[in-house]
Design an enzyme around this catalytic site. Structure first.
Site, mmCIF file in Angstrom:
data_model
loop_
_atom_site.group_PDB
_atom_site.id
_atom_site.type_symbol
_atom_site.label_atom_id
_atom_site.label_comp_id
_atom_site.label_asym_id
_atom_site.label_seq_id
_atom_site.Cartn_x
_atom_site.Cartn_y
_atom_site.Cartn_z
ATOM 1 N N ASP A 197 0.860 -1.184 0.000
ATOM 2 C CA ASP A 197 0.000 0.000 0.000
ATOM 3 C C ASP A 197 0.893 1.230 0.000
ATOM 4 O OD1 ASP A 197 -2.135 1.671 -0.038
ATOM 5 O OD2 ASP A 197 -2.928 1.129 1.934
ATOM 6 N N ASP A 225 -2.852 7.540 -3.528
ATOM 7 C CA ASP A 225 -4.115 8.233 -3.750
ATOM 8 C C ASP A 225 -4.319 9.333 -2.714
ATOM 9 O OD1 ASP A 225 -4.083 6.004 -2.039
ATOM 10 O OD2 ASP A 225 -6.265 5.930 -1.942
ATOM 11 N N CYS A 230 -14.417 -23.404 20.831
ATOM 12 C CA CYS A 230 -13.752 -23.796 19.588
ATOM 13 C C CYS A 230 -12.771 -24.930 19.877
ATOM 14 C CB CYS A 230 -13.023 -22.593 19.007
ATOM 15 S SG CYS A 230 -12.164 -22.957 17.482
ATOM 16 N N CYS A 263 -10.424 -25.925 17.391
ATOM 17 C CA CYS A 263 -9.474 -25.914 16.272
ATOM 18 C C CYS A 263 -8.097 -26.343 16.782
ATOM 19 C CB CYS A 263 -9.413 -24.532 15.631
ATOM 20 S SG CYS A 263 -8.540 -23.311 16.612
ATOM 21 N N CYS A 322 -6.713 -24.186 19.473
ATOM 22 C CA CYS A 322 -7.388 -24.388 20.756
ATOM 23 C C CYS A 322 -6.998 -25.720 21.392
ATOM 24 C CB CYS A 322 -8.896 -24.291 20.585
ATOM 25 S SG CYS A 322 -9.413 -22.604 20.237
HETATM 26 N N1 GUN Z 1 -6.094 1.830 3.462
HETATM 27 C C1 GUN Z 1 -7.321 2.039 3.972
HETATM 28 N N2 GUN Z 1 -8.001 2.928 3.212
HETATM 29 C C2 GUN Z 1 -7.212 3.257 2.187
HETATM 30 C C3 GUN Z 1 -7.372 4.129 1.056
HETATM 31 O O1 GUN Z 1 -8.400 4.766 0.857
HETATM 32 N N3 GUN Z 1 -6.305 4.219 0.197
HETATM 33 C C4 GUN Z 1 -5.140 3.514 0.410
HETATM 34 N N4 GUN Z 1 -4.147 3.630 -0.474
HETATM 35 N N5 GUN Z 1 -4.983 2.691 1.457
HETATM 36 C C5 GUN Z 1 -6.000 2.580 2.342
HETATM 37 ZN ZN ZN Z 2 -10.010 -22.366 18.107
#
Ligand code: GUN
Ligand code: ZN
Length: 642
Positions: free
Chosen positions: A93, A128, A276, A278, A281
């Site tokens: 990101d 963005d 649970c 799993c 657990c």
């Molecule tokens: N992570 C959570 N929301 C956003 C977003 O609107 N844009 C980006 N790039 N990362 C995010």
């Molecule tokens: Zn579990």
């Protein structure tokens, strides 16, 4: 975009798909856990996610990696994969969210993309401008425009997979346009700016935003939803065609001592029962997790939260495969009023779902009163309304839904002694439906709460007796009305699928009705003893090769047709799968699950296929199946007759 996602299965917009990356394919819907680039800040190791949970993709913050000099140096030297110790796909990101939370950041959009690429990111995200739901239209428009310009610039710099954020605040016009631009510029359209709604549980307010985005998205873009951490939202997201979810919730909730469940959240301190069993657990049962030292407790909770999230993703995948996603969404909605509010709001957006609504599903189970507002029913009503009434209705007899089998039908007169037709309407959960169509999806397989609320004994016999009583003075009750019903039902089914005039044309040949010996239900329409149309449990006639030739003659291009490009013609003729990039269609009544006539450029019939895509999607998805062949000259019959 020429690459993008390949569809393998679908249920409406929801789909099972595959995105190819340099570090292997991502099978979607997929959960990309948010991984902190600094190993000491990460409660669950990415390696464990890969090995123990089968997670094949994660997301990490390129911005945080860039910001800390030591991490930045490692990314530049070794790349993200070595840094995280993760062999699968890594999405990065850009840092827009941090920019939004902490104010200006020093990283430029170009430098962000270059850094992501330099670190070997499999999916880079454009930097963005995060837009709050409360932003003004002008602000939101300017931010979306800047995001689009940056995406165009990133596209020029980056040959790899690109995620382009879809901003636009709470404005449908901006969201739609942003989604269109993102689909054009990126392999992945990433719906952003939605975290504030998630954090405040304002899911109903998200619905018009998702509807607007959906209208703007174009195939073959894959769809990412930023910040959908809670597993109770996965089914809801998938319903809109979301392929990728990213979750930091597993870790965030763990830090504050919360256990994620598919339908909600509970503080771990309140868990006194071993709810649970799993494999986690097995080692430390949940009631003991609460008492662990803080760091260990956080780690155990984070692992368990992630396991729960992965399980829910698989549940969603299974529902898509089986055509039961609406049911799952409704069951999840019952878990929290905020989600129920969203479910109500979805029903106001049925038109968004209609183009991809399949011809049929295996079942229709009512879960909540809103089940009656599913697109399947909206579509059925729309088609009922559009259909010209085949018989002038001098008399209408109302009766409950009765099985369309000889025992029942032979006792119900179709006309009076003076030749006036009698119109039967079945009272069904979706409203009155012509009796002859009452076994068509979704009415046929509809399982309602009502149906199980009243005693069943003698219901059908009683209904038939009442109808006969009503007609006693005007009808010949001694006659066997079975053959008349054969003709009526045959006509109703053909007209429902291909329209009144085509039905009449098809019926010029002597189409005999054959019913199942076991159940008495209409199964095949035959010509000279061989099947022309096969009717399955969904109540829909499917042409065999013989039927396809009749249908081809009874219709004109482009009706009921998918045009196959020359390169694929020899394969389709042999019964090989038709791929999307070789297919085109202009008949907008075709939909996923439709039986279509596959023809060449000169309208020569090649085969019958069952469509997976809509006419709009054909050709636009560059990979994957458009239709599987169900009949062709050398394998003339679709299976299913009994
Ligand atoms: N992570 C959570 N929301 C956003 C977003 O609107 N844009 C980006 N790039 N990362 C995010
Ligand atoms: Zn579990």
């Amino acid at each position: 975009m020429d690459s993008g996602i390949e569809l393998l299965e679908r249920d409406g917009w929801a789909r099972l798909g595959r995105i190819e990356t340099p570090h292997g394919p991502i099978e979607t819907p997929a959960l990309l856990p948010v991984v902190h680039p600094a190993p000491d800040r990460q409660p669950v190791s990415p390696r464990w996610m890969y090995e123990a949970l089968g997670i094949r993709a994660v997301i990490t913050s390129a911005y945080i990696s860039w910001k800390q000099p030591e991490l930045q140096a490692r990314v530049r030297a070794e790349g993200f994969h070595r840094l995280l110790g993760f062999p699968g796909a890594i999405m990065t990101d850009s840092g827009a969210f941090q920019q939004h939370v902490y104010g200006q950041i020093e990283l430029t959009p170009d430098a962000s993309i270059d850094f992501q690429q330099a670190g070997g990111s499999d999916i880079a995200t454009v930097l963005d401008i995060f837009t709050e739901p409360t932003a003004s239209w002008e602000e939101a428009r300017a931010a979306a425009e800047t995001t689009r310009e940056r995406a165009a610039a990133a596209r020029r710099r980056s040959p790899g997979l690109l995620a382009v954020p879809v901003q636009g605040g709470s404005y449908p016009d901006l969201r739609r346009e942003a989604a269109r631009a993102a689909s054009e510029l990126g392999e992945i359209a990433a719906i952003g700016g939605v975290v504030p709604w998630f954090e405040t549980y304002r899911f109903a307010e998200l619905v018009p935003v998702l509807a607007a985005v959906r209208r703007g998205l174009e195939p073959p873009a894959a769809v990412h939803l930023f910040g959908t951490g809670h597993p109770m939202l996965f089914a809801f997201g998938a319903l809109w065609g979301v392929d990728l979810f990213d979750s930091s919730a597993y870790a965030k909730f763990a830090r504050r001592g919360d256990l994620l469940l598919p339908d909600g959240t509970v503080p771990i301190d309140s868990v006194k029962e071993p709810i649970c069993f799993c494999r986690l657990c097995e080692e430390t049962p949940l009631p003991e997790v609460a008492g662990l030292p803080e760091k260990e407790r956080e780690r155990a909770l984070a692992r368990h939260n992630l396991l729960t999230s992965v399980e829910e993703i698989h549940r969603v995948r299974r529902a898509i495969r089986e055509g039961t996603l609406w049911e799952l969404v409704e069951r999840r909605a019952v878990g929290h009023p905020s989600l129920y509010a969203a479910l109500r709001s979805i029903a106001d957006h049925a038109p968004v779902f209609l183009p991809v609504e399949p011809v049929s599903r295996r079942a229709f189970r009512e879960v909540v009163p809103e089940s009656r507002r599913r697109p399947a029913i909206a579509l059925f009503h729309e088609r009922l309304g559009r259909r010209a009434n085949p018989v002038p209705t001098a008399r209408t007899v109302e009766l409950p839904k009765v099985p369309l089998i000889p025992d029942v039908l032979s006792a119900l007169p179709t006309e009076t002694t003076t030749g006036e037709p009698i119109d039967y309407r079945a009272t069904t959960p979706v409203g009155p439906v012509p009796l002859a169509l009452s076994e068509v999806y979704p009415v046929g397989p509809y399982l309602s709460v009502e149906e199980f609320s009243s005693p069943v004994a003698g219901r059908v016999r009683q209904a038939v007796a009442t109808a006969r009583e009503q007609l006693r003075s005007v009808c010949d009750l001694d006659r066997d009305w079975g053959p008349a019903w054969d003709a009526r039902q045959r006509h109703a089914l053909l007209a429902w699928n291909w329209g009144e005039t085509v039905a009449e044309d098809l019926e010029r040949e002597n189409l005999t009705v054959q019913r199942s010996r076991r159940t008495g239900r209409l199964r095949t329409l035959r010509v000279d003893g061989s099947p022309a149309f096969v009717v399955g449990d969904e109540g829909i006639p499917r042409p065999t090769w013989r039927g396809a030739k009749m249908l081809h003659a009874a219709t004109c291009s482009p009706a009921a047709r998918v045009r196959v490009e020359p390169d694929a013609v020899p394969f389709v003729r042999e019964g090989k799968t038709l791929f999307s990039r070789f297919a085109r269609a202009e008949d907008s009544s075709l939909r996923p699950g439709s039986s279509a006539l596959l023809v060449d450029e000169d309208d020569q019939l090649l085969a019958v296929g069952r469509l997976m895509l809509t006419p709009h999607e054909l050709g636009r998805f560059r990979r994957g199946v458009a239709a599987v062949i169900t009949a062709h000259a050398r394998r003339p019959e679709e299976s299913g007759a009994d």
